[in-house]
Design an enzyme around this catalytic site. Structure first.
Site, mmCIF file in Angstrom:
data_model
loop_
_atom_site.group_PDB
_atom_site.id
_atom_site.type_symbol
_atom_site.label_atom_id
_atom_site.label_comp_id
_atom_site.label_asym_id
_atom_site.label_seq_id
_atom_site.Cartn_x
_atom_site.Cartn_y
_atom_site.Cartn_z
ATOM 1 N N SER A 23 0.853 -1.191 0.000
ATOM 2 C CA SER A 23 0.000 0.000 0.000
ATOM 3 C C SER A 23 0.884 1.235 0.000
ATOM 4 C CB SER A 23 -0.955 0.010 1.189
ATOM 5 O OG SER A 23 -0.307 0.460 2.353
ATOM 6 N N ASP A 50 -4.437 3.877 -0.538
ATOM 7 C CA ASP A 50 -5.289 4.137 0.622
ATOM 8 C C ASP A 50 -5.898 5.524 0.485
ATOM 9 O OD1 ASP A 50 -2.675 2.574 1.810
ATOM 10 O OD2 ASP A 50 -4.547 1.944 2.741
ATOM 11 N N HIS A 81 -8.719 1.511 -1.953
ATOM 12 C CA HIS A 81 -9.418 1.275 -0.684
ATOM 13 C C HIS A 81 -9.993 2.613 -0.251
ATOM 14 C CE1 HIS A 81 -8.890 0.203 3.882
ATOM 15 N NE2 HIS A 81 -10.170 0.322 3.545
ATOM 16 N N GLY A 157 -6.840 4.624 8.982
ATOM 17 C CA GLY A 157 -6.454 6.035 9.017
ATOM 18 C C GLY A 157 -4.965 6.246 8.968
ATOM 19 N N PHE A 158 -4.215 5.260 9.500
ATOM 20 C CA PHE A 158 -2.767 5.478 9.563
ATOM 21 C C PHE A 158 -2.004 4.174 9.331
ATOM 22 C CE2 PHE A 158 -3.132 9.785 10.961
ATOM 23 C CZ PHE A 158 -4.327 9.812 11.665
ATOM 24 N N GLY A 160 1.619 1.873 9.891
ATOM 25 C CA GLY A 160 2.549 1.677 10.990
ATOM 26 C C GLY A 160 1.934 1.249 12.304
ATOM 27 N N ASP A 191 -5.648 -5.989 6.162
ATOM 28 C CA ASP A 191 -4.955 -4.710 6.009
ATOM 29 C C ASP A 191 -4.677 -4.110 7.379
ATOM 30 O OD1 ASP A 191 -5.759 -1.656 4.131
ATOM 31 O OD2 ASP A 191 -4.307 -2.026 5.716
ATOM 32 N N GLY A 192 -3.359 -4.005 7.669
ATOM 33 C CA GLY A 192 -2.982 -3.294 8.880
ATOM 34 C C GLY A 192 -2.047 -4.115 9.756
ATOM 35 N N GLY A 193 -0.803 -3.685 9.840
ATOM 36 C CA GLY A 193 0.162 -4.370 10.703
ATOM 37 C C GLY A 193 0.595 -5.719 10.182
ATOM 38 N N SER A 214 4.032 -0.286 5.692
ATOM 39 C CA SER A 214 5.317 -0.060 6.382
ATOM 40 C C SER A 214 6.294 -1.204 6.175
ATOM 41 C CB SER A 214 5.071 0.097 7.891
ATOM 42 O OG SER A 214 4.004 0.965 8.116
HETATM 43 C C1 DX5 Z 1 -4.890 2.143 7.449
HETATM 44 C C2 DX5 Z 1 -4.220 1.758 6.181
HETATM 45 C C3 DX5 Z 1 -3.003 0.950 6.518
HETATM 46 C C4 DX5 Z 1 -2.097 0.664 5.367
HETATM 47 C C5 DX5 Z 1 -1.175 -0.474 5.741
HETATM 48 O O1 DX5 Z 1 -5.977 2.924 7.202
HETATM 49 O O2 DX5 Z 1 -5.108 1.036 5.330
HETATM 50 O O3 DX5 Z 1 -3.471 -0.253 7.105
HETATM 51 O O4 DX5 Z 1 -2.709 0.447 4.225
HETATM 52 O O5 DX5 Z 1 -0.332 0.055 6.668
HETATM 53 P P1 DX5 Z 1 0.732 -0.812 7.471
HETATM 54 O O6 DX5 Z 1 1.096 -1.993 6.622
HETATM 55 O O7 DX5 Z 1 1.872 0.145 7.658
HETATM 56 O O8 DX5 Z 1 0.039 -1.204 8.718
#
Ligand code: DX5
Length: 237
Positions: A23, A50, A81, A157-158, A160, A191-193, A214
């Site tokens: 992403s 994103d 997304h 939203g973010f 990392g 999606d996420g972490g 990340s």
């Molecule tokens: C959150 C984003 C994140 C991103 C992935 O809204 O959707 O989850 O794409 O971010 P990492 O892989 O850094 O968690």
């Protein structure tokens, strides 16, 4: 999954093909083209943008222009997304910009079924996303209309953030829901972490597409090595 795009699998698990979807939220925006090209060359041909509106999520990212910029770089899959309120307002804009897949949040509009129909009417793949608090029951009546189901493993939203551990149970139940309905073709995306250290457990829980920001674009070892680390982690599944 039915797509005209050239997709390279990152591995297989329990007979299911797997995809890595870097992403771009975590990419160096001053070198976005070069970084995406590196990810594509390393075999990550599913790229996710994103899209955030500062209303549905507490962050503002980018819009259709970024998809338009990325389109010429890849004959792979461009996945948008939409973390935006009333996403139906922007389906045409992202389709015109060159998106192959649009995912909307079930929490973002009262007209999810109509929005899915509008995405498919443009010839795109259609997905829905569920925030961590949103139960799987919210997609029971539209499961058969999906090309993709996205289980958020962080609060959107973010980048990392840390993977929400109890997401594994939700992923397993989502896999069961899709398989029980004969919907094995629906991509189960997370999606996420997501990182090489946890991706195998997530694949074994039934996910087939791994959004990673990340741990790819922010990886100290570099993008190509990060993609390879995912490939190695999944080779054992
Ligand atoms: C959150 C984003 C994140 C991103 C992935 O809204 O959707 O989850 O794409 O971010 P990492 O892989 O850094 O968690």
């Amino acid at each position: 999954m039915r797509t005209r795009r050239r997709l390279t699998s990152i591995g297989r698990c329990q007979g299911r093909e797997l995809w890595l979807a870097p992403s771009i939220l975590a990419a160096d925006m001053t070198a976005l083209g070069a970084q995406v090209r590196t990810a594509l060359a390393a075999g990550a041909t599913w790229i996710q943008a994103d899209i955030m509106d500062g209303h549905f999520v507490p962050n503002l990212s980018f819009g259709p222009l970024i998809v338009e910029a990325l389109r010429p770089l890849s004959d792979g899959l461009l996945d948008c997304h939409l973390m935006i309120s009333q996403p139906e307002r922007y389906i045409d804009a992202f389709a015109d910009a060159g998106a192959d897949l649009i995912t909307i949040h079930v929490e973002a509009t009262p007209h999810v079924h109509r929005a899915l129909q509008a995405i498919k009417a443009r010839g795109l793949l259609a997905g829905v996303a569920l925030n961590p608090h949103t139960p799987l029951s919210m997609i029971e009546e539209i499961a058969q209309d999906l090309d993709l189901l996205l289980i958020m493993t962080v609060n959107p939203g973010f980048g990392g953030q840390r993977f929400i551990a109890h997401s594994l149970d939700k992923i397993r139940r989502a896999r069961q829901l899709l398989d029980a309905r004969g919907l094995q073709h629906v991509v189960l995306q997370v999606d996420g972490g997501i990182e090489p250290d946890n991706v195998r457990a997530v694949a074994e829980a039934g996910a087939t597409c791994f959004v990673a920001g990340s741990s790819v674009f922010g990886a100290p070892e570099g993008i190509a090595a990060a993609v390879d680390a995912f490939r190695r982690a999944l080779a054992a599944t």
